[in-house]
Structures are given as structure tokens and as C-alpha cells.
Scaffold this active site. Structure first.
Site, short mmCIF file in Angstrom:
data_model
loop_
_atom_site.label_atom_id
_atom_site.label_comp_id
_atom_site.label_asym_id
_atom_site.label_seq_id
_atom_site.Cartn_x
_atom_site.Cartn_y
_atom_site.Cartn_z
N ARG A 154 -10.53 10.16 1.62
CA ARG A 154 -10.41 10.78 2.95
C ARG A 154 -11.46 11.85 3.14
O ARG A 154 -11.97 12.06 4.24
CB ARG A 154 -9.00 11.34 3.13
N LYS A 171 -2.10 -1.51 -3.90
CA LYS A 171 -2.98 -0.33 -3.86
C LYS A 171 -2.16 0.94 -3.94
O LYS A 171 -1.19 1.04 -3.18
CB LYS A 171 -3.76 -0.36 -2.54
N LYS A 174 0.86 -1.18 0.00
CA LYS A 174 0.00 0.00 0.00
C LYS A 174 0.90 1.23 0.00
O LYS A 174 1.69 1.42 0.92
CB LYS A 174 -0.91 0.00 1.23
N GLU A 203 7.62 -6.99 1.63
CA GLU A 203 6.34 -7.01 2.34
C GLU A 203 5.58 -8.31 2.03
O GLU A 203 4.93 -8.88 2.90
CB GLU A 203 5.48 -5.80 1.95
C1 PBG Z 1 -7.29 3.79 5.24
C2 PBG Z 1 -7.68 3.54 3.84
C3 PBG Z 1 -7.50 4.47 2.82
C4 PBG Z 1 -8.08 3.91 1.68
C5 PBG Z 1 -8.58 2.65 2.03
N1 PBG Z 1 -8.32 2.43 3.39
C6 PBG Z 1 -6.94 5.82 2.84
C7 PBG Z 1 -5.60 6.07 3.37
O1 PBG Z 1 -4.79 5.16 3.54
O2 PBG Z 1 -5.34 7.23 3.68
C8 PBG Z 1 -8.13 4.60 0.36
C9 PBG Z 1 -9.10 4.12 -0.64
C10 PBG Z 1 -9.38 5.04 -1.76
O3 PBG Z 1 -8.72 6.08 -1.95
O4 PBG Z 1 -10.30 4.71 -2.52
N2 PBG Z 1 -6.83 2.80 6.03
#
Ligand code: PBG
Length: 332
Positions: free
Chosen positions: A211, A254, A201, A239
Site C-alpha cells: 500500500r 493470499k 484473500k 468462497e
Molecule cells: C489490492 C491489492 C493489495 C495487494 C494486491 N492487490 C492490497 C490490499 O488488498 O490492500 C497486496 C499485495 C502485496 O502486499 O504484495 N486490491
């Protein structure tokens, strides 16, 4: 006859000569089976269309149920749930994340009862519950406390499993959380609950709209001490090795579109199923360009999902899940 006749026995175009031949020789097939619909929830009787993410809604529990049922009818078999938490329920240590009377457990119990065949995926991380807007607990110097955070994440995962989650998905990027959650689940008897690890991620600019939808942006600083540097691909393999050792059942990359090389590297490095998350910013880039008349939405979205699949993803989390499922059926 051409003016300069070619002596060409090998002509790749023969395999493209008709829709039927193209279908026979196609290497990548998209199916609604592989799509996962992310859903935003809130404690409110009304559904609220999200201005910051046109086409997406923050659902009440009733709205969630109708939406999930509609998705299931269209062939989408899995959802992942994200809560918007009231400011008054947030704290520095995110206790609300493991409250079994919270929004997520209520949603899980309802979905499990009404739609038992739907696969329920939950996000494990503190950011919606944390008054600092980070995925982990901050100390007074603004540093993330890894091991203290993992304790809370395990409690969150146990609560979600007890409420009916089929797949627990830690998105926080703390070290050691997959193993700790696996141990916790097994010790509590949840040996059938799976872990989908957010393995790679990245600290991405493409999460901005998400957010906004959850009101979960960090109050200070950024997430670069836990989410990965977008410049790194070898590190994703590190990872991966850890998540495999710690017992992940599935791994995730992601965002998806800007990280196809990472998906491919994971594909070549693991036998585990791979998920990719087409995140909010990727969704909006396609949505806005289509709304402007600059892209054909259906064609561009299906091409983006095909690319992610071709790179090696087995599953895709996408806000286009319902549209894509419908478009795929239309094309039959
Ligand atoms: C947070 C989380 C995020 C997303 C999924 N889980 C945002 C972040 O890490 O700040 C983002 C998903 C998206 O942008 O569609 N744990």
C-alpha cells in the site's frame, strides 16, 4: 560397530544419501515456469527505486518493458501489473479504473506488442483509483456498496481485456464479481480471457508495504468487511465453491506463507489450478532478515517457495520471481 547394534531394515536416510538420490526422490520441484512477477507502474519517465520495498522499483513504461523482457529471458513467463495513480485522478467511484487511456491499458498495449509471448495479468479492484483507498465504493456512512462496486469492476475488466490482458484477476473480494465479470467478458466476445479469482484473500497485516508502494492505503477504517478473517479456513472453501460456480479458471490464496493450510485445503477441494501470492510483507520479512545477515537469502527464499508449492500451489506471485528464476538456473 555400534555399542548397541540396531536391527533396522527400514532406514529413511538411505533416500537422502547423496545429491543424486535426493534429486530422484524429491517430491516438489520448483521451476521458473510457475513464477509470476508483480510489477508496480507509474506515469513518470523515470524509474523509482522503492524505499519502502528495497529491491523493488516503480517502473516507467520504458523501464517496465526492459524489466519484463529481462524476466522473460530468465524464464519468468508472466507478470501482474499494479498502477500508482495520481491523487488528482482518484475519485470516490474510481472512474479512472476503466479509462482506456490510463496507465494499465497503455502498459498492456505496449507489452502485448513488444513481448507477445509474455502472459499479462491485471488486477481488478478499485483501491489504487479510489480516493477513499478502498477496493470498493463507499457510501456516506462509510459502508462498502457491493453491487454498485461490481458494476465498475466489470467495466474495469472489459477495458483490460480490450487492451490485451490474458488473465483478469479480481482482488477486491466483492460478492458475485467473478460471475459478473465472466458474463461481461463473454457478452463482449472476450471468451478466451481467463479469470484468476482471489478466492481466499485475507485481511492481512502483510500488505502494508504494497500500500505504501502504490499510495493506496485506506484513508479510514480497514478492509475487514470484505477481505477474509485470518482465523477462517472453512470459509475459504465456501468462497472456492462460489468462484468455481461463477466460472473462475484459477483460484488464489493470499498471503501465502502464513496460509499454507488454506492452500492445502483448496488443493484437496478443487481441480482448478491454484495460485498463491507471497505478498509484500512476506517479501520484506525475508529481505530484511537477509540484509541483516541473519538469513541466507537464496536458501530461505527458495525454501519458502518450495513450502508454498508443496502445500499445493501451482503458481506463485512473488517479488522474488526474477531472483528465484536465476537461482534455480544456477542450481542446475
Ligand atoms: C489490492 C491489492 C493489495 C495487494 C494486491 N492487490 C492490497 C490490499 O488488498 O490492500 C497486496 C499485495 C502485496 O502486499 O504484495 N486490491
Amino acid at each position: 560397530m555400534s555399542e548397541f547394534p540396531l536391527d533396522l531394515p527400514l532406514r529413511p536416510r538411505r533416500n537422502r544419501k547423496s545429491a543424486g538420490v535426493r534429486a530422484l526422490t524429491r517430491e516438489t520441484r520448483l521451476s521458473p515456469d510457475q513464477l509470476i512477477l508483480p510489477m508496480f507502474l507509474h506515469e513518470d519517465k523515470n524509474d523509482q527505486a522503492l524505499e519502502s520495498m528495497p529491491g523493488c522499483t516503480r517502473w516507467s513504461l520504458d523501464g517496465m518493458l526492459r524489466e519484463a523482457e529481462g524476466a522473460l529471458e530468465e524464464g519468468v513467463r508472466a507478470v501482474v501489473l499494479f498502477p500508482k495513480v495520481e491523487e488528482s485522478d482518484k475519485s470516490r467511484t474510481g472512474e479512472a479504473s476503466f479509462d482506456d487511456q490510463g496507465l494499465i491499458p497503455k502498459a498492456l498495449r505496449r507489452l502485448k506488442k513488444e513481448l507477445p509471448e509474455l502472459v499479462l495479468i491485471t488486477d481488478v479492484a478499485l483501491d489504487p483509483y479510489n480516493s477513499d483507498g478502498h477496493d470498493g465504493i463507499l457510501n456516506d456512512d462509510g459502508r462498502i456498496l457491493n453491487d454498485e462496486t461490481v458494476d465498475v469492476l466489470v467495466k474495469q475488466a472489459l477495458m483490460q481485456a480490450a487492451a490485451g490482458a490474458d488473465i483478469i484477476s479480481p482482488s477486491d473480494m466483492m460478492d458475485g464479481r467473478v460471475g459478473a465479470i465472466r458474463d461481461g467478458l463473454d457478452f463482449a466476445g472476450h471468451t478466451d480471457v481467463s479469470i484468476l479469482a482471489y478466492t481466499a484473500k485475507y485481511a492481512s497485516a502483510f500488505y502494508g508495504p504494497f500500500r505504501g508502494a502504490l499510495d493506496s492505503a485506506p484513508k479510514n477504517g480497514d478492509k475487514k468487511t470484505y477481505q477474509m478473517d485470518p482465523a477462517n479456513a472453512r470459509e475459504a472453501l465456501r468462497e472456492l465453491a462460489l468462484d468455481e460456480m461463477e466460472g473462475a479458471d484459477m483460484v488464489m490464496v493470499k498471503p501465502a506463507g502464513p496460509y499454507l493450510d488454506v492452500i492445502l485445503r483448496l488443493r484437496e477441494g478443487t481441480t482448478l489450478p491454484i495460485a498463491a501470492y507471497q505478498v509484500s510483507g512476506e517479501y520484506l520479512a525475508l529481505k530484511a532478515a537477509s540484509a541483516g545477515g541473519w538469513l541466507n537469502e537464496k536458501a530461505a527464499v527458495l525454501e519458502s517457495l518450495t513450502g508454498i508449492t508443496r502445500a499445493g500451489a501451482d503458481m506463485i506471485l512473488t517479488y522474488f520471481a526474477r531472483d528465484a528464476a536465476r537461482w534455480l538456473r544456477e542450481d542446475r
